[in-house]
Scaffold this active site. Structure first.
Site, PDB file in Angstrom:
ATOM      1  N   HIS A 112      -3.350  57.614  43.697  1.00 15.07           N
ATOM      2  CA  HIS A 112      -3.274  56.449  44.369  1.00 15.07           C
ATOM      3  C   HIS A 112      -4.316  56.413  45.612  1.00 15.07           C
ATOM      4  O   HIS A 112      -4.468  55.375  46.445  1.00 15.07           O
ATOM      5  CB  HIS A 112      -2.179  55.582  44.640  1.00 15.07           C
ATOM      6  CG  HIS A 112      -2.350  54.127  44.549  1.00 15.07           C
ATOM      7  ND1 HIS A 112      -1.022  53.336  44.247  1.00 15.07           N
ATOM      8  CD2 HIS A 112      -3.419  53.370  44.433  1.00 15.07           C
ATOM      9  CE1 HIS A 112      -1.483  52.033  44.235  1.00 15.07           C
ATOM     10  NE2 HIS A 112      -2.904  52.013  44.200  1.00 15.07           N
ATOM     11  N   ASP A 135       3.250  48.292  42.852  1.00 12.38           N
ATOM     12  CA  ASP A 135       3.824  49.638  43.151  1.00 12.38           C
ATOM     13  C   ASP A 135       5.150  50.053  43.521  1.00 12.38           C
ATOM     14  O   ASP A 135       5.976  49.061  44.052  1.00 12.38           O
ATOM     15  CB  ASP A 135       2.912  50.293  44.339  1.00 12.38           C
ATOM     16  CG  ASP A 135       2.638  51.805  44.322  1.00 12.38           C
ATOM     17  OD1 ASP A 135       3.887  52.436  44.037  1.00 12.38           O
ATOM     18  OD2 ASP A 135       1.628  52.337  44.804  1.00 12.38           O
ATOM     19  N   HIS A 137       6.080  51.999  45.607  1.00 10.05           N
ATOM     20  CA  HIS A 137       5.866  52.480  46.767  1.00 10.05           C
ATOM     21  C   HIS A 137       4.838  51.690  47.499  1.00 10.05           C
ATOM     22  O   HIS A 137       3.811  51.382  47.150  1.00 10.05           O
ATOM     23  CB  HIS A 137       5.333  53.956  46.986  1.00 10.05           C
ATOM     24  CG  HIS A 137       6.017  54.807  46.065  1.00 10.05           C
ATOM     25  ND1 HIS A 137       5.770  55.155  44.401  1.00 10.05           N
ATOM     26  CD2 HIS A 137       7.440  55.704  46.032  1.00 10.05           C
ATOM     27  CE1 HIS A 137       6.617  55.980  44.061  1.00 10.05           C
ATOM     28  NE2 HIS A 137       7.425  56.246  44.841  1.00 10.05           N
ATOM     29  N   ASP A 139       2.949  52.852  50.160  1.00 10.82           N
ATOM     30  CA  ASP A 139       1.550  53.619  50.437  1.00 10.82           C
ATOM     31  C   ASP A 139       0.812  53.093  51.743  1.00 10.82           C
ATOM     32  O   ASP A 139      -0.409  53.297  51.858  1.00 10.82           O
ATOM     33  CB  ASP A 139       0.579  53.636  49.457  1.00 10.82           C
ATOM     34  CG  ASP A 139       1.306  54.030  48.022  1.00 10.82           C
ATOM     35  OD1 ASP A 139       2.084  54.923  47.998  1.00 10.82           O
ATOM     36  OD2 ASP A 139       0.540  53.895  47.052  1.00 10.82           O
ATOM     37  N   HIS A 152      -2.002  60.162  48.935  1.00  9.20           N
ATOM     38  CA  HIS A 152      -1.689  59.078  48.025  1.00  9.20           C
ATOM     39  C   HIS A 152      -0.635  58.162  48.687  1.00  9.20           C
ATOM     40  O   HIS A 152      -0.446  57.002  48.170  1.00  9.20           O
ATOM     41  CB  HIS A 152      -1.568  59.480  46.641  1.00  9.20           C
ATOM     42  CG  HIS A 152      -0.191  59.941  46.583  1.00  9.20           C
ATOM     43  ND1 HIS A 152       0.484  60.206  45.039  1.00  9.20           N
ATOM     44  CD2 HIS A 152       0.752  60.404  47.333  1.00  9.20           C
ATOM     45  CE1 HIS A 152       1.509  60.759  45.404  1.00  9.20           C
ATOM     46  NE2 HIS A 152       2.053  60.783  46.327  1.00  9.20           N
ATOM     47  N   ASP A 243      -0.270  50.580  40.373  1.00 10.01           N
ATOM     48  CA  ASP A 243       0.286  52.014  40.310  1.00 10.01           C
ATOM     49  C   ASP A 243       1.031  52.119  38.771  1.00 10.01           C
ATOM     50  O   ASP A 243       2.217  51.095  39.037  1.00 10.01           O
ATOM     51  CB  ASP A 243       1.065  52.548  41.371  1.00 10.01           C
ATOM     52  CG  ASP A 243       1.285  53.992  41.323  1.00 10.01           C
ATOM     53  OD1 ASP A 243       1.854  54.386  40.245  1.00 10.01           O
ATOM     54  OD2 ASP A 243       1.416  54.710  42.493  1.00 10.01           O
ATOM     55  N   ASP A 245       3.703  53.679  38.236  1.00  8.75           N
ATOM     56  CA  ASP A 245       5.054  53.884  38.281  1.00  8.75           C
ATOM     57  C   ASP A 245       5.606  52.626  38.991  1.00  8.75           C
ATOM     58  O   ASP A 245       6.975  52.430  39.093  1.00  8.75           O
ATOM     59  CB  ASP A 245       5.237  54.981  39.464  1.00  8.75           C
ATOM     60  CG  ASP A 245       5.022  54.851  40.791  1.00  8.75           C
ATOM     61  OD1 ASP A 245       4.755  53.617  41.410  1.00  8.75           O
ATOM     62  OD2 ASP A 245       4.533  55.664  41.754  1.00  8.75           O
ATOM     63  N   GLU A 288      -2.186  56.774  38.731  1.00 13.19           N
ATOM     64  CA  GLU A 288      -1.156  57.697  38.667  1.00 13.19           C
ATOM     65  C   GLU A 288      -0.622  58.091  37.217  1.00 13.19           C
ATOM     66  O   GLU A 288       0.486  58.572  37.285  1.00 13.19           O
ATOM     67  CB  GLU A 288       0.043  57.150  39.481  1.00 13.19           C
ATOM     68  CG  GLU A 288      -0.311  57.022  40.927  1.00 13.19           C
ATOM     69  CD  GLU A 288      -0.440  58.574  41.605  1.00 13.19           C
ATOM     70  OE1 GLU A 288      -0.226  59.572  40.925  1.00 13.19           O
ATOM     71  OE2 GLU A 288      -0.822  58.739  42.743  1.00 13.19           O
TER      72      GLU A 288
END
Length: 340
Positions: A112, A135, A137, A139, A152, A243, A245, A288
């Protein structure tokens, strides 16, 4: 039924005339190998064939070729800064060229950190863009707040004007100038936010939806608020940075930083369907996917297939199997009226 304030696709609003697919096989924004094989895994899962069934031509421009510097010493505790900076500069130019040529652009990562170049290149052509970041996260760490130093997890910090004075001058990134305001960003799906990131989100007043918010409000309301926040003042291009995830690990296990309690299949597809329905999607990142981290071949195939489904729905594939057309949208609206 949608709220009165939600953004609806206007009749005849232009959607993609053509799609450009751009692979970015890159992994140095983090320390786990394999994510550079993400573009191949997504293509092998049938992406181009799936997109070929939609209503516009698809151009697969292959993969960018990235150089890895032999000498790239950490800066502070940030690994590979020059390599990551150079890769993103190359990607920025490629995305800018694709958008400038009139393509709706799909960037296949890779990790990412590549969003730095993807969004920056998009902004060169469309400086009025808004960013939806899906996402687990945020980031949005800086080198000062990041526990790992991995770039990332710092992508958004490079973009935001409000963080300009919080970012050190990293080697390899002199070409990046902040271009995005915090009010032009929305997060969806957060569930693993570092303490420093939480402070940044609160201090800047960033609009975000955690998984708890999605449980509480429902994904339909989350998307209504997202569009009201980003599009109510002005219709403008959307950059979707997705992302894998963000999805629950039961659906997308082959990724570097999985977090339990993620988006369901239906929630993930609802997000991308609604973004498509605005008619404003301009660039999408799908990042990712790491085939080296799947516990089995089935785990890798499940993750790559999830990526294909997310991309295809963002470009107009419905859950009924066909592309969204003006006719099908009108039928949907007529059906909603009948249910009132």
């Amino acid at each position: 039924m949608r709220s009165k304030g939600s953004i609806r696709p206007a009749p005849g609003r232009s959607r993609a005339h053509s799609v450009a697919v751009l692979g970015a096989p890159f992994s140095k924004g983090q320390k786990r190998g394999g994510v550079e094989n993400g573009p191949k895994a997504i293509r092998d899962a049938g992406l181009i064939e799936r997109l070929s069934h939609l209503d516009y031509p698809v151009h697969d421009f292959g993969d960018l070729s990235f150089q890895h510097l032999e000498k790239d010493e950490p800066y502070m505790h940030v690994p590979f800064p020059r390599t990551v900076g150079r890769a993103n500069k190359l990607l920025s130019g490629a995305v800018s060229n694709a958008v400038g040529a009139g393509h709706t652009t799909i960037m296949l990562g890779g990790d990412h950190s590549l969003a730095i170049g993807s969004v920056e290149g998009h902004a060169k052509q469309r400086p009025d863009l808004c960013l939806i970041w899906v996402d687990a996260h945020a980031d949005i760490n800086t080198p000062f707040t990041s526990p790992s130093g991995n770039l990332h997890g710092q992508s958004v910090a490079f973009m935001l004007k409000e963080l300009q004075n919080k970012m050190p001058e990293l080697p390899g990134f002199s070409w990046v100038k902040p271009f995005l305001s915090a009010k032009d960003l929305v997060y969806i799906g957060l569930r693993d936010v570092d303490p420093g990131e939480y402070d940044i989100l609160k201090d800047l007043g960033v609009q975000y939806f955690t998984m708890r918010d999605i449980d509480r409000l429902g994904i339909q309301r989350v998307m209504e608020v997202t569009f009201d926040h980003l599009l109510s003042r002005k219709q403008r291009p959307i950059h979707l940075s997705f992302d894998i995830d963000a999805m629950d690990p039961s659906l997308a296990p082959a990724t570097g930083t999985p977090v339990n309690g993620g988006l369901t299949y239906r929630e993930g597809i609802w997000i991308t369907e609604e973004i498509h329905n605005t008619g404003l999607l301009s660039v999408m990142d799908l990042v990712e996917v790491n085939p080296d981290l799947g516990a089995s071949r089935e785990a890798v195939e499940s993750t790559a297939s999830m990526a294909v489904d997310v991309i295809a729905s963002a470009l107009g594939q419905t859950r009924e199997g066909g592309p969204i057309t003006q006719e099908s949208q009108t039928l949907k609206e007529d059906t909603e009226q009948l249910r009132l």
